[in-house]
Design an enzyme around this catalytic site. Structure first.
Site, short mmCIF file in Angstrom:
data_model
loop_
_atom_site.label_atom_id
_atom_site.label_comp_id
_atom_site.label_asym_id
_atom_site.label_seq_id
_atom_site.Cartn_x
_atom_site.Cartn_y
_atom_site.Cartn_z
N ASP A 98 26.08 50.08 33.60
CA ASP A 98 27.16 49.26 33.04
C ASP A 98 26.99 49.21 31.52
OD1 ASP A 98 25.04 47.58 32.61
OD2 ASP A 98 25.85 45.89 33.74
N SER A 99 27.89 48.53 30.85
CA SER A 99 27.88 48.55 29.38
C SER A 99 27.00 47.47 28.78
CB SER A 99 29.30 48.35 28.86
OG SER A 99 29.72 47.01 29.14
N GLY A 101 28.15 44.52 28.66
CA GLY A 101 29.13 43.53 28.22
C GLY A 101 29.16 42.29 29.11
N GLN A 201 41.29 46.12 32.25
CA GLN A 201 41.21 44.65 32.26
C GLN A 201 42.64 44.10 32.37
OE1 GLN A 201 38.68 42.67 32.59
NE2 GLN A 201 36.88 43.94 32.11
N ASP A 278 30.13 48.77 43.74
CA ASP A 278 28.76 48.26 43.59
C ASP A 278 28.81 46.76 43.82
OD1 ASP A 278 29.87 47.53 40.81
OD2 ASP A 278 27.89 46.58 40.84
N CYS A 316 22.31 50.09 64.80
CA CYS A 316 21.84 50.48 63.47
C CYS A 316 20.63 51.39 63.57
CB CYS A 316 21.50 49.23 62.68
SG CYS A 316 20.87 49.56 61.02
N CYS A 318 18.56 52.00 60.86
CA CYS A 318 17.66 51.77 59.71
C CYS A 318 16.23 51.55 60.21
CB CYS A 318 18.13 50.60 58.86
SG CYS A 318 17.60 48.97 59.43
N CYS A 321 15.71 48.22 62.06
CA CYS A 321 16.29 48.11 63.42
C CYS A 321 15.76 49.15 64.39
CB CYS A 321 17.81 48.24 63.35
SG CYS A 321 18.60 46.81 62.62
N HIS A 368 17.68 46.93 55.65
CA HIS A 368 18.78 46.84 56.62
C HIS A 368 20.14 46.67 55.95
CE1 HIS A 368 21.12 45.90 60.13
NE2 HIS A 368 21.62 44.90 59.44
#
Lengths: 404, 404
Positions: A98-99, A101, A201, A278, A316, A318, A321, A368
């Site tokens: 990210d910036s 900001g 924005q 994200d 699942c 993972c 699990c 998980h």
């Protein structure tokens, strides 16, 4: 470099009229990313609670770093000595930064924003510091992230109870626009070999969003983000912006919805035409004992889990699990601990770890939750590939409503 | 069951006159353990900060569980529902459990010790509880640990500044002896299929140790522990007991020195004839930023590490120092980040994680320290196999003195 291949767009099936969803492939300096994708957040050069090898195992294709945090610690000199963030944190797949900001803006009374940039006191040592589009580009060039974000001003939804007015949102958006120009110029001057994204924005005002995106599209960035959402606004307003902006961005460029959100938000975002997401939710919630599953969310602290032999999610795969796959060199020997032949950790065990404050609790919960998010996006991609995204959405909704 | 094969004993080489060191192989219900061995401590059903898969990767052969802690949380009913600790914590190799005596004893003013057993208030919920040789055997039978420890009274070195007298040490040792009889009887009555160890006590008095061991040897336990060391005594007194007791125990049975210690203590213990060690030092020190290396100990918080690209230990093959082996399915692609072609995490990165309070810091430090201890014992075994333990000890001492 950045190359974006639009592989497929959602099409009608049965009663389903289609959506703005698309399946794409992003090629960056450190590798290929299949979209739509969720990107785990690695603020301080580590996705909290999980080793890079685990991220690889769960199929993470790209992770985030936070420019502001990494500027504070370890600082630019250390980072440059490693040739950037990849070498420092031992992650050799793509990284987006990210910036800075948003973090500077979050300092509130501690910072002063002018056209030039933002003056603030370092929260680490009190040093007086200055952030500007140029500084952000310089730091991100040092980080050598595959995707660099322009410096923008994150327009707040409200400030101390005062809702941001249209005039305020316009003023803020216009400054972000001017900062986009300065970011782009500095990025070029630095001969940064990676890809710079512009950020739309405009607050909760669709016509400001429209203005913002048109100017940025004119500037011809290799990709675009939608910023200033998930900043405290009611869900309905967030969904409104999600419905408005993404699909109006150029079809042949990647679209990134910043900081969003729940599993439901992600699936909706894909339908709205978003390629990249994200959010700290899977990692943060893991540390607070809230687990995402196919059949709804689960609070591991609840006493009802104390004696439960089931894994968090029976579907699942993972490590938490299902244990380790038996085909790895040090894999388990086929011993299974419950009647279903599964080899993972039980809810009772995870409840116990949480109750005892053991580190392995958040470690397994993080694995998980991130696996859940990454797998959700994998299922989304498979549904898009197979031309059955509509059916997938219906099943997703029904499954999540079922309850764990 | 327990089977102990004494494979080799240390023999003179050059100027070296030999030692009491021995190379053995212990067969237990859940597998084989090559000795001498270090056993990571998994108090609450988890070795703090590390997943079972990582323990497997670093070659752990047997781990500990703490009976007292597991009795408090999750409690006997949950544990029994999993058929014991292996299924609960997903570790299918051997487990040793202590008797709970040390923890009850550590409650100080909160407990009352009589011939019958120990009455105390639960530190978790204040319930009045009773621990006895019979209760300890019952709980450990529920845990289904491969090696069960008798209930003993851990004779203190001093109590509020008062050094334990010979008369007090004798009285305590004699009670432990009577508790050994009761432990053995109850273990048999419960038809526990695992192996029960007797514990030699006697404080810092060699003739009491001698008396204690003779009675226990007479009782014919399948293995013996040396308890009541590393309880606050000066190092010289601990070394004196280590030099006295282990080699006087039966040669054809395994010997376990409880709660000891530093790398130097382990190598000395092997020379004194010890086969098995446990200690919280590698895991606890990891969480406090003290790392063990071949060339001495390293405090990762020290500012000098801030810019250091080296791994913790250039000779170490753990995940923290060397990254993931390239032959694993999701292994790295041969990209290396420093001139030496290594692929691990740098001291600078570990320093950064510690400074930022990131979980990955103690996670990687724990992997490294446990790997160091386990690898040290592997090197000890290799030296014994090759008949060069004397040379190994000299090199170990010189390396550790070199400095990192």
């Amino acid at each position: 470099m950045l190359k974006f291949d639009l592989l497929k767009t959602d099409a009608p099936e049965g009663d389903y009229l289609g959506s703005h969803a698309r399946r794409g492939r992003l090629t960056l300096n450190h590798g290929v990313v299949e979209t739509p994708i969720f990107m785990p957040v690695g603020t301080y050069g580590t996705v909290k609670g999980v080793a890079p090898s685990s991220l690889e195992d769960m199929g993470a294709q790209i992770i985030l770093g936070n420019t502001f945090h990494l500027w504070m610690r370890p600082g630019q000199e250390v980072m440059k000595s490693f040739g950037g963030l990849h070498g420092f944190e031992q992650w050799n797949k793509p990284i987006l930064t990210d910036s800075g900001g948003f973090q500077v803006w979050s300092l509130g009374a501690m910072r002063k924003i002018t056209e030039d940039g933002v003056t603030f006191a370092s929260p680490v040592n009190g040093d007086k510091l200055f952030m500007s589009p140029e500084v952000s580009m310089q730091i991100q060039t040092g980080l050598n992230s595959d995707i660099v974000m322009q410096l923008d001003e994150c327009t707040p939804y409200e400030t101390n109870g005062h809702l941001t007015t249209e005039a305020e949102a316009r003023k803020s958006m216009e400054m972000s626009r001017r900062w986009a120009v300065r970011s782009k110029d500095e990025f070029a001057r630095l001969e940064n070999p990676n890809a710079l994204f512009g950020i739309v924005q405009g607050g909760m005002f669709e016509h400001l969003r429209q203005e913002s995106l048109e100017v940025l599209v004119e500037m011809d960035f290799p990709g675009y983000a939608i910023g200033g959402v998930s900043v405290g606004e009611p869900k309905a307003e967030m969904l409104q912006i999600m419905a408005h902006t993404p699909h109006r961005l150029p079809a042949h460029k990647p679209r990134y919805l910043m900081g969003v959100g729940t599993p439901e938000d992600l699936v909706q975002g894909v339908a709205d035409g978003v390629d990249m997401f994200d959010c700290v939710m899977p990692t943060r919630n893991a540390r607070n004992g809230t687990l995402f599953t196919r059949y709804g969310d689960l609070k591991i602290r609840n006493a009802r889990h104390k004696t439960d032999h089931q894994p968090l999610d029976t579907t699942c795969t993972c490590y938490a699990c299902a244990g380790r796959p038996v085909d790895t060199p040090a894999g388990r020997t086929g011993v299974s601990w419950d009647a279903g032949g599964r080899d993972g950790f039980s809810r009772a065990y995870l409840h116990h770890l949480d109750r005892c404050g053991e580190m392995l609790g958040p470690m397994l919960a993080t694995i998980h939750n991130l696996h859940y998010y990454l797998n959700l996006m994998r299922e989304v991609r498979e549904a898009l590939d197979a031309g059955r995204f509509g059916a997938f959405r219906a099943q997703f909704k029904a499954d999540r409503a079922r309850g764990v």
